[in-house]
Design a protein around this motif. Structure first.
Motif, PDB file in Angstrom:
ATOM      1  N   ALA A 155     -44.328 153.529 -54.467  1.00 33.10           N
ATOM      2  CA  ALA A 155     -44.372 153.060 -53.100  1.00 33.10           C
ATOM      3  C   ALA A 155     -45.416 151.961 -52.957  1.00 33.10           C
ATOM      4  CB  ALA A 155     -44.712 154.223 -52.164  1.00 33.10           C
ATOM      5  N   ALA A 156     -45.029 150.899 -52.286  1.00 36.16           N
ATOM      6  CA  ALA A 156     -45.930 149.762 -52.091  1.00 36.16           C
ATOM      7  C   ALA A 156     -46.380 149.686 -50.645  1.00 36.16           C
ATOM      8  CB  ALA A 156     -45.223 148.473 -52.488  1.00 36.16           C
ATOM      9  N   SER A 157     -47.603 149.341 -50.478  1.00 32.11           N
ATOM     10  CA  SER A 157     -48.117 149.103 -49.131  1.00 32.11           C
ATOM     11  C   SER A 157     -48.348 147.609 -48.967  1.00 32.11           C
ATOM     12  CB  SER A 157     -49.419 149.870 -48.908  1.00 32.11           C
ATOM     13  OG  SER A 157     -50.400 149.465 -49.853  1.00 32.11           O
ATOM     14  N   GLY A 158     -48.359 147.160 -47.770  1.00 31.04           N
ATOM     15  CA  GLY A 158     -48.521 145.747 -47.525  1.00 31.04           C
ATOM     16  C   GLY A 158     -47.194 145.096 -47.163  1.00 31.04           C
ATOM     17  N   ARG A 159     -47.245 143.822 -46.929  1.00 33.03           N
ATOM     18  CA  ARG A 159     -46.062 143.123 -46.480  1.00 33.03           C
ATOM     19  C   ARG A 159     -45.337 142.424 -47.627  1.00 33.03           C
ATOM     20  NH1 ARG A 159     -48.815 139.385 -42.053  1.00 33.03           N
ATOM     21  NH2 ARG A 159     -50.267 139.164 -43.795  1.00 33.03           N
ATOM     22  N   SER A 160     -44.157 141.958 -47.343  1.00 30.93           N
ATOM     23  CA  SER A 160     -43.396 141.089 -48.242  1.00 30.93           C
ATOM     24  C   SER A 160     -43.025 141.757 -49.552  1.00 30.93           C
ATOM     25  CB  SER A 160     -44.174 139.798 -48.529  1.00 30.93           C
ATOM     26  OG  SER A 160     -44.520 139.146 -47.336  1.00 30.93           O
ATOM     27  N   PHE A 161     -42.759 143.031 -49.502  1.00 32.42           N
ATOM     28  CA  PHE A 161     -42.372 143.741 -50.729  1.00 32.42           C
ATOM     29  C   PHE A 161     -41.164 143.086 -51.389  1.00 32.42           C
ATOM     30  CE2 PHE A 161     -41.765 147.246 -53.544  1.00 32.42           C
ATOM     31  CZ  PHE A 161     -40.406 147.489 -53.599  1.00 32.42           C
ATOM     32  N   SER A 162     -40.210 142.635 -50.597  1.00 30.21           N
ATOM     33  CA  SER A 162     -38.972 142.092 -51.156  1.00 30.21           C
ATOM     34  C   SER A 162     -39.191 140.794 -51.919  1.00 30.21           C
ATOM     35  CB  SER A 162     -37.945 141.865 -50.045  1.00 30.21           C
ATOM     36  OG  SER A 162     -38.434 140.913 -49.112  1.00 30.21           O
ATOM     37  N   TYR A 163     -40.338 140.169 -51.772  1.00 30.19           N
ATOM     38  CA  TYR A 163     -40.612 138.912 -52.457  1.00 30.19           C
ATOM     39  C   TYR A 163     -41.157 139.114 -53.870  1.00 30.19           C
ATOM     40  CZ  TYR A 163     -39.867 136.597 -48.010  1.00 30.19           C
ATOM     41  OH  TYR A 163     -39.315 136.127 -46.857  1.00 30.19           O
ATOM     42  N   TYR A 164     -41.382 140.346 -54.234  1.00 28.06           N
ATOM     43  CA  TYR A 164     -41.967 140.622 -55.536  1.00 28.06           C
ATOM     44  C   TYR A 164     -40.920 141.076 -56.547  1.00 28.06           C
ATOM     45  CZ  TYR A 164     -46.646 140.455 -53.518  1.00 28.06           C
ATOM     46  OH  TYR A 164     -47.803 140.044 -52.920  1.00 28.06           O
TER      47      TYR A 164
END
Length: 124
Positions: free
Chosen positions: A21-30
């Motif tokens: 699980a990732a926190s923060g924004r723009s997960f889809s850009y990674y």
């Protein structure tokens, strides 16, 4: 921040599903990747989903047994591991790569963020 979970002790032939699980924004850009480090060995690439294609790539050692997926709405990636073997025993890490995923998805040194790792032990 990346938080990996789902590891454990299983027998050969069993399955496990790891989550990251990732926190923060723009997960889809990674571009998101899974790597592992077995005892006494170097860290190795397991699987990745590039942000450009959304399609997974796998190392030869896990191809056909592991499936990586991502849920951008939940900012989470998964690694479904089937037909586990003793040689899959390792600490598994998820990682995020912001740029260059098309070329460097299998190169751990290019990744920007790493989770803490989750241990998978497969007994024979």
């Amino acid at each position: 921040q990346l938080q990996a979970s789902g590891g454990g002790l299983v027998q050969a032939g069993d399955s496990l599903r790891l989550s990251c699980a990732a926190s923060g924004r723009s997960f889809s850009y990674y571009t998101m990747g899974w790597f592992r480090r077995a005892p006494g060995k170097e860290r190795e690439f397991v699987a990745a989903i590039k942000r450009s294609s959304g399609m997974p790539d796998y190392s030869e050692s896990v191809k056909g047994r592991f499936t990586m997926s991502r849920d951008n709405a939940k900012s989470t990636v998964y690694l479904q591991m089937n037909s586990l073997k003793p040689e899959d025993t390792a600490v598994y890490y998820c990682a995020a790569l912001s740029y260059g995923g098309t070329l460097y998805y299998a190169d751990a040194s290019k990744y920007d963020y790493w989770g803490q790792g989750t241990k998978v032990t497969v007994s024979s």
